[in-house]
Write a protein that holds these residues in place. Sequence first.
Motif, PDB file in Angstrom:
ATOM      1  N   PRO A 153      43.810  69.600  41.513  1.00  0.00           N
ATOM      2  CA  PRO A 153      43.259  68.958  40.316  1.00  0.00           C
ATOM      3  C   PRO A 153      43.527  67.451  40.293  1.00  0.00           C
ATOM      4  N   VAL A 154      42.531  66.690  39.871  1.00  0.00           N
ATOM      5  CA  VAL A 154      42.665  65.246  39.726  1.00  0.00           C
ATOM      6  C   VAL A 154      43.479  64.960  38.470  1.00  0.00           C
ATOM      7  N   THR A 155      44.520  64.158  38.598  1.00  0.00           N
ATOM      8  CA  THR A 155      45.378  63.837  37.461  1.00  0.00           C
ATOM      9  C   THR A 155      45.024  62.496  36.821  1.00  0.00           C
ATOM     10  N   ALA A 156      44.407  61.584  37.569  1.00  0.00           N
ATOM     11  CA  ALA A 156      43.978  60.292  37.018  1.00  0.00           C
ATOM     12  C   ALA A 156      43.010  59.637  37.976  1.00  0.00           C
ATOM     13  N   SER A 157      42.160  58.789  37.431  1.00  0.00           N
ATOM     14  CA  SER A 157      41.249  57.973  38.242  1.00  0.00           C
ATOM     15  C   SER A 157      40.986  56.682  37.472  1.00  0.00           C
ATOM     16  N   GLU A 158      40.960  55.564  38.187  1.00  0.00           N
ATOM     17  CA  GLU A 158      40.777  54.261  37.545  1.00  0.00           C
ATOM     18  C   GLU A 158      39.845  53.399  38.384  1.00  0.00           C
ATOM     19  N   PHE A 159      39.007  52.604  37.693  1.00  0.00           N
ATOM     20  CA  PHE A 159      38.163  51.628  38.360  1.00  0.00           C
ATOM     21  C   PHE A 159      39.003  50.407  38.731  1.00  0.00           C
ATOM     22  N   CYS A 160      38.719  49.866  39.917  1.00  0.00           N
ATOM     23  CA  CYS A 160      39.424  48.676  40.372  1.00  0.00           C
ATOM     24  C   CYS A 160      39.001  47.481  39.520  1.00  0.00           C
ATOM     25  N   PRO A 161      39.925  46.755  38.880  1.00  0.00           N
ATOM     26  CA  PRO A 161      39.530  45.673  37.968  1.00  0.00           C
ATOM     27  C   PRO A 161      38.895  44.479  38.654  1.00  0.00           C
ATOM     28  N   TRP A 162      39.142  44.266  39.954  1.00  0.00           N
ATOM     29  CA  TRP A 162      38.545  43.115  40.634  1.00  0.00           C
ATOM     30  C   TRP A 162      37.361  43.511  41.515  1.00  0.00           C
ATOM     31  N   ASP A 163      37.025  44.775  41.562  1.00  0.00           N
ATOM     32  CA  ASP A 163      35.841  45.238  42.293  1.00  0.00           C
ATOM     33  C   ASP A 163      35.355  46.520  41.628  1.00  0.00           C
ATOM     34  N   VAL A 164      34.334  46.406  40.787  1.00  0.00           N
ATOM     35  CA  VAL A 164      33.880  47.545  39.981  1.00  0.00           C
ATOM     36  C   VAL A 164      33.247  48.639  40.835  1.00  0.00           C
ATOM     37  N   ASN A 165      32.978  48.347  42.100  1.00  0.00           N
ATOM     38  CA  ASN A 165      32.400  49.363  42.977  1.00  0.00           C
ATOM     39  C   ASN A 165      33.463  50.240  43.626  1.00  0.00           C
ATOM     40  N   LEU A 166      34.729  49.986  43.317  1.00  0.00           N
ATOM     41  CA  LEU A 166      35.814  50.792  43.861  1.00  0.00           C
ATOM     42  C   LEU A 166      36.474  51.602  42.754  1.00  0.00           C
TER      43      LEU A 166
END
Length: 414
Positions: A153-166
């Motif tokens: 199970p995935v516990t967390a996921s976050e968008f990279c603040p300096w590259d929104v494509n990551l």
Amino acid sequence: MAAVQYFIERFSVTCNKPMPRLQLACCPSHCAVPWQDKSIRIYENNNLQPPLELTGHHGNVSAMVIGMVRDRLVFCSASEDYVIVWDSDRCYRRSREGVTASGRVVGTLLGKVEHLSLCPLSAKLAAGSGSRVFLLNAEREDVLGVLKAHLGPVTASEFCPWDVNLLISISEDRTFKIWDVKKGDILFESAVLSAYPLLSLFFVEQNSQFITGSGDGQVSNTHTHTHLEQKHERNHRKTRMTRNEVRGTVETAKPVLKIWAQKLQSSHASLQQKASCVWIGNSDGLYLLDLDTSELFEVAIFLLTGDLSISMAGSWAVSNGLGGNMCCLVTSLFGTSIALLEVNSAGLEELCFRMAMDFSVDEQLSVVPSSPLMTMSPLNAELAKHGRKPQRKIGWSLQKHSSIFIYCCLKYLG
């Protein structure tokens, strides 16, 4: 002299059941807590007016997040039936008009969503459900993609603040993965980082690092730019990371439930120079970690303050507050309480170093063993008591040798 009040409990609410691992939501102006399983109450952090109540879910609310989309403050909530985005201004306006506030459904029947994250620049929403991450449009119902590769199970996921494509996701399989959001491809995949599931994730923008925290208290920091430089090599071939690529680890001995950054405001010169510090929230309180030196300051607010509603934390949501203070929304690990705490950052010097000092006479600690010692434990050994050794006699014994002298004299005379 009056004692400095480091922690203020703004309010505390009692839910109908314990929710130790629920993702809470907090921002500088508002915080969101679940209410009666299927509803949400929005509180203003600096206003004790009655909360705004949002209803619309048919299942139990399992995750929440607050963020900005197109310069508008929005509340996001998820359950097994819907993922809903609530426009803050619209909800408050309808509430003043006496009309039930409504939100916009952006996801349907995604399963039990354990974590939500918003990307303010691209208006995307990531919802972790099971071993998958759903990429949603935060402005209308549209599934942009599904990221599948984790074995747990995935516990967390976050968008990279300096590259929104990551996007980076962590999982109970004890790994993290870096994703190309546009293509849905894995750019990097870590090895197993810990013996326990990864629970928390945080980006440090000033040096392009991200930090993961695990269930056994291990904090690992990794340089993202090292991996991004490899992104264009080998025709985007997948690369598996090794433990050697992780820059450093620190042990906190408790599950790392939340990691975040807060600028230090202290008169202490050594603290003013620590620009690479992050806060760690675990079950027994707060820690301050210097990433450059791996120095760990134990703050432990639940031990320093005895009048809080929370004695052991289950989950954390943190935001900057007014005057440089921090707002911490915390659930109880075993109880049903949720409390909003304000941390006085101006007293950070005393806050960080108090636990490092020796306890005073009135604060001495008593420790009671939880089980008897093992038979072969060296603590069972007893020191043998030896008396004073008799002084060694040097010379002749008068009684013994005088009889020999008399015998010799009689033999000579006779």
